[in-house]
Design a protein around this motif. Structure first.
Motif, PDB file in Angstrom:
ATOM      1  N   GLU A 115       0.833  -1.206   0.000  1.00  0.00           N
ATOM      2  CA  GLU A 115       0.000   0.000   0.000  1.00  0.00           C
ATOM      3  C   GLU A 115       0.872   1.262   0.000  1.00  0.00           C
ATOM      4  OE1 GLU A 115      -2.605  -0.247   3.285  1.00  0.00           O
ATOM      5  OE2 GLU A 115      -3.947  -1.711   2.364  1.00  0.00           O
ATOM      6  N   MET A 116       1.840   1.253  -0.860  1.00  0.00           N
ATOM      7  CA  MET A 116       2.832   2.343  -0.887  1.00  0.00           C
ATOM      8  C   MET A 116       2.978   2.839  -2.322  1.00  0.00           C
ATOM      9  SD  MET A 116       5.184   4.222   0.618  1.00  0.00           S
ATOM     10  CE  MET A 116       4.740   3.543   2.208  1.00  0.00           C
ATOM     11  N   THR A 117       3.198   4.144  -2.467  1.00  0.00           N
ATOM     12  CA  THR A 117       3.460   4.675  -3.804  1.00  0.00           C
ATOM     13  C   THR A 117       4.971   4.792  -4.014  1.00  0.00           C
ATOM     14  OG1 THR A 117       3.517   6.998  -3.161  1.00  0.00           O
ATOM     15  CG2 THR A 117       1.362   6.044  -3.667  1.00  0.00           C
ATOM     16  N   LEU A 118       5.362   4.878  -5.260  1.00  0.00           N
ATOM     17  CA  LEU A 118       6.773   4.968  -5.600  1.00  0.00           C
ATOM     18  C   LEU A 118       7.403   6.259  -5.087  1.00  0.00           C
ATOM     19  CD1 LEU A 118       8.773   3.133  -6.881  1.00  0.00           C
ATOM     20  CD2 LEU A 118       7.886   3.747  -9.123  1.00  0.00           C
ATOM     21  N   PRO A 119       6.762   7.414  -5.265  1.00  0.00           N
ATOM     22  CA  PRO A 119       7.364   8.644  -4.751  1.00  0.00           C
ATOM     23  C   PRO A 119       7.571   8.603  -3.239  1.00  0.00           C
ATOM     24  CG  PRO A 119       5.644   9.152  -6.320  1.00  0.00           C
ATOM     25  CD  PRO A 119       5.585   7.687  -6.092  1.00  0.00           C
ATOM     26  N   ARG A 120       6.616   8.050  -2.513  1.00  0.00           N
ATOM     27  CA  ARG A 120       6.791   7.969  -1.066  1.00  0.00           C
ATOM     28  C   ARG A 120       7.910   7.009  -0.713  1.00  0.00           C
ATOM     29  NH1 ARG A 120       0.414   8.037   1.037  1.00  0.00           N
ATOM     30  NH2 ARG A 120      -0.201   9.100  -0.863  1.00  0.00           N
ATOM     31  N   PHE A 121       7.991   5.913  -1.442  1.00  0.00           N
ATOM     32  CA  PHE A 121       9.093   4.982  -1.230  1.00  0.00           C
ATOM     33  C   PHE A 121      10.430   5.687  -1.454  1.00  0.00           C
ATOM     34  CE2 PHE A 121      12.180   1.976  -2.961  1.00  0.00           C
ATOM     35  CZ  PHE A 121      12.180   0.989  -1.981  1.00  0.00           C
ATOM     36  N   ASP A 122      10.506   6.491  -2.494  1.00  0.00           N
ATOM     37  CA  ASP A 122      11.753   7.203  -2.787  1.00  0.00           C
ATOM     38  C   ASP A 122      12.153   8.125  -1.644  1.00  0.00           C
ATOM     39  OD1 ASP A 122      12.038   5.961  -5.223  1.00  0.00           O
ATOM     40  OD2 ASP A 122      11.138   7.587  -6.375  1.00  0.00           O
ATOM     41  N   VAL A 123      11.170   8.844  -1.111  1.00  0.00           N
ATOM     42  CA  VAL A 123      11.470   9.747  -0.005  1.00  0.00           C
ATOM     43  C   VAL A 123      11.929   8.955   1.222  1.00  0.00           C
ATOM     44  CG1 VAL A 123      10.432  11.307   1.683  1.00  0.00           C
ATOM     45  CG2 VAL A 123      10.003  11.648  -0.746  1.00  0.00           C
ATOM     46  N   MET A 124      11.231   7.885   1.526  1.00  0.00           N
ATOM     47  CA  MET A 124      11.617   7.067   2.682  1.00  0.00           C
ATOM     48  C   MET A 124      13.010   6.493   2.487  1.00  0.00           C
ATOM     49  SD  MET A 124       7.993   5.152   3.612  1.00  0.00           S
ATOM     50  CE  MET A 124       8.543   4.438   5.174  1.00  0.00           C
ATOM     51  N   SER A 125      13.309   6.110   1.255  1.00  0.00           N
ATOM     52  CA  SER A 125      14.636   5.567   0.952  1.00  0.00           C
ATOM     53  C   SER A 125      15.733   6.584   1.235  1.00  0.00           C
ATOM     54  CB  SER A 125      14.663   5.134  -0.513  1.00  0.00           C
ATOM     55  OG  SER A 125      15.951   4.691  -0.870  1.00  0.00           O
ATOM     56  N   ALA A 126      15.486   7.813   0.818  1.00  0.00           N
ATOM     57  CA  ALA A 126      16.475   8.872   1.073  1.00  0.00           C
ATOM     58  C   ALA A 126      16.645   9.083   2.578  1.00  0.00           C
ATOM     59  CB  ALA A 126      16.031  10.172   0.397  1.00  0.00           C
ATOM     60  N   LEU A 127      15.533   9.086   3.303  1.00  0.00           N
ATOM     61  CA  LEU A 127      15.595   9.340   4.745  1.00  0.00           C
ATOM     62  C   LEU A 127      16.211   8.166   5.503  1.00  0.00           C
ATOM     63  CD1 LEU A 127      12.134  11.047   5.301  1.00  0.00           C
ATOM     64  CD2 LEU A 127      14.384  12.128   5.088  1.00  0.00           C
ATOM     65  N   TYR A 128      16.083   6.986   4.937  1.00  0.00           N
ATOM     66  CA  TYR A 128      16.677   5.805   5.581  1.00  0.00           C
ATOM     67  C   TYR A 128      18.199   5.852   5.510  1.00  0.00           C
ATOM     68  CZ  TYR A 128      16.732   0.892   7.079  1.00  0.00           C
ATOM     69  OH  TYR A 128      16.916  -0.279   7.780  1.00  0.00           O
ATOM     70  N   ALA A 151      12.342  -2.372   1.477  1.00  0.00           N
ATOM     71  CA  ALA A 151      13.642  -2.340   0.793  1.00  0.00           C
ATOM     72  C   ALA A 151      14.106  -3.745   0.453  1.00  0.00           C
ATOM     73  CB  ALA A 151      14.668  -1.623   1.659  1.00  0.00           C
ATOM     74  N   SER A 152      13.858  -4.645   1.373  1.00  0.00           N
ATOM     75  CA  SER A 152      14.268  -6.021   1.143  1.00  0.00           C
ATOM     76  C   SER A 152      13.529  -6.611  -0.054  1.00  0.00           C
ATOM     77  CB  SER A 152      13.989  -6.830   2.416  1.00  0.00           C
ATOM     78  OG  SER A 152      14.141  -8.193   2.156  1.00  0.00           O
ATOM     79  N   ALA A 153      12.219  -6.412  -0.071  1.00  0.00           N
ATOM     80  CA  ALA A 153      11.432  -6.898  -1.211  1.00  0.00           C
ATOM     81  C   ALA A 153      11.865  -6.198  -2.499  1.00  0.00           C
ATOM     82  CB  ALA A 153       9.949  -6.653  -0.959  1.00  0.00           C
ATOM     83  N   HIS A 154      12.054  -4.902  -2.401  1.00  0.00           N
ATOM     84  CA  HIS A 154      12.425  -4.097  -3.566  1.00  0.00           C
ATOM     85  C   HIS A 154      13.716  -4.608  -4.203  1.00  0.00           C
ATOM     86  CE1 HIS A 154      14.406  -0.494  -5.409  1.00  0.00           C
ATOM     87  NE2 HIS A 154      13.199  -0.328  -5.913  1.00  0.00           N
ATOM     88  N   GLU A 155      14.679  -4.921  -3.370  1.00  0.00           N
ATOM     89  CA  GLU A 155      15.952  -5.400  -3.901  1.00  0.00           C
ATOM     90  C   GLU A 155      15.758  -6.713  -4.662  1.00  0.00           C
ATOM     91  OE1 GLU A 155      19.148  -5.343  -1.029  1.00  0.00           O
ATOM     92  OE2 GLU A 155      20.292  -6.770  -2.260  1.00  0.00           O
ATOM     93  N   ASN A 156      14.928  -7.577  -4.113  1.00  0.00           N
ATOM     94  CA  ASN A 156      14.664  -8.837  -4.809  1.00  0.00           C
ATOM     95  C   ASN A 156      13.931  -8.613  -6.123  1.00  0.00           C
ATOM     96  OD1 ASN A 156      15.872 -10.345  -2.766  1.00  0.00           O
ATOM     97  ND2 ASN A 156      13.938 -10.565  -1.638  1.00  0.00           N
ATOM     98  N   TRP A 157      13.014  -7.677  -6.118  1.00  0.00           N
ATOM     99  CA  TRP A 157      12.274  -7.380  -7.355  1.00  0.00           C
ATOM    100  C   TRP A 157      13.226  -6.923  -8.444  1.00  0.00           C
ATOM    101  CZ3 TRP A 157       8.163  -3.909  -4.528  1.00  0.00           C
ATOM    102  CH2 TRP A 157       7.320  -4.723  -3.765  1.00  0.00           C
ATOM    103  N   ILE A 158      14.140  -6.040  -8.070  1.00  0.00           N
ATOM    104  CA  ILE A 158      15.084  -5.534  -9.065  1.00  0.00           C
ATOM    105  C   ILE A 158      15.936  -6.674  -9.623  1.00  0.00           C
ATOM    106  CG2 ILE A 158      17.071  -4.025  -9.439  1.00  0.00           C
ATOM    107  CD1 ILE A 158      14.508  -2.511  -9.137  1.00  0.00           C
ATOM    108  N   GLU A 159      16.424  -7.515  -8.726  1.00  0.00           N
ATOM    109  CA  GLU A 159      17.204  -8.669  -9.182  1.00  0.00           C
ATOM    110  C   GLU A 159      16.396  -9.500 -10.172  1.00  0.00           C
ATOM    111  OE1 GLU A 159      20.366 -10.136  -8.664  1.00  0.00           O
ATOM    112  OE2 GLU A 159      20.822  -8.094  -8.032  1.00  0.00           O
TER     113      GLU A 159
END
Lengths: 154, 154
Positions: free
Chosen positions: B41-54, B117-125
């Motif tokens: 239940e997350m959008t890409l722009p919000r994910f990007d912001v959270m990624s930067a803040l992480y 992030a963990s899921a995201h990394e697997n998706w990219i792979e």
DNA sequence: GAAAAATACTTCAACCTTGAAAGTTTATGC
DNA sequence: GCATAAACTTTCAAGGTTGAAGTATTTTTC
């Protein structure tokens, strides 16, 4: 330290590639958007639609545009609406199927797109000048293969 | 035909590269957007912001986020607003400068981002699996050089 | 230290984007 | 033929995006 210690973060190459690719695309896209706006009073999505229609002079269905541009149907509706009121595009009825209409560039649309396309090509050459033609070709064919595989799987 | 006839369409390699790069990015981005939505239940722009803040646990200014993510100031305002009401992010006042506030992930935000992030990394792979690690590294460093040159010029 | 400039952020209108829902028309199954 | 399914498009709400204008604060300049 153990000389055999494995790298702490292995197999992150694709993730890093993705991040960099996305950022490069954003940089170039932003530059193109700005130039299209200031020099031609045109938005990037409208340019994309006109570009597709310029390749298909006999016109395209809304769903063709949607599929080709990789955007949703509803999105195309709005962009074409605006291009119609700009006078660059027309919807014409299609014999035998009243669900659909063919979308075509007007003459004004063709003329305008030709101007923009010429500038656009030069901008790309300029913006990507730091990528050698050799690299461009190699990378390009890599991306073509990537896309082919994707299409085959989906 | 003249054997010396030059190619009718020369030096289009970069243009073709750009078009393919854009399409590949769109395909992958669309897939990521859909998965983030359905699974988190997350959008890409919000994910990007959270990624930067992480990456910056001590927090970032709005303008830092804007610069890092390559989006406009006004855009960041809206996305952070929504992340605040989601409970993933907080704005805290900064001593000595009342124009600015520091944006940080909440604890809930850190936990949630780590999962994504963990899921995201697997998706990219998975999504980029057809690009060899060798190619990924080469392309990645090419894009890094491209970006460095860009930064130097702008 | 007051005026001017620079910095940081928000607000707003216009546009883009998606995905779901609904409308219309055509094709299919029986 | 009629009901049903499929195909094509539009509409709509929610959110993302930009760029310009506006507000507030801090820094610089003289």
């Amino acid at each position: 330290m153990d000389a055999m210690t494995p790298p702490l973060v292995a197999h992150k190459d694709r993730l890093r590639l993705w991040i960099r690719l996305l950022r490069a695309a954003r940089v170039v896209e932003g530059e193109l958007r700005e130039r299209l706006k200031t020099q031609f009073e045109m938005t990037l999505p409208r340019f994309d639609v006109m570009s597709a229609l310029y390749r298909e002079r006999d016109g395209m269905l809304m769903s063709d545009l949607s599929r080709f541009l990789l955007v949703s149907n509803g999105n195309v509706t709005g962009i074409v609406d605006r291009l119609v009121s700009d006078g660059f595009v027309v919807r014409s009825n299609r014999e035998g199927d009243r669900r659909t209409s063919i979308v075509r560039l007007t003459e004004a649309g063709e003329i305008r797109f030709a101007e923009m396309a010429s500038a656009h090509e030069n901008w790309i050459e300029e913006l990507l000048k730091d990528i050698s033609e050799e690299d461009a070709r190699r990378l390009s064919s890599m991306l073509k293969a990537f896309r082919s595989n994707w299409e085959a799987e989906h």
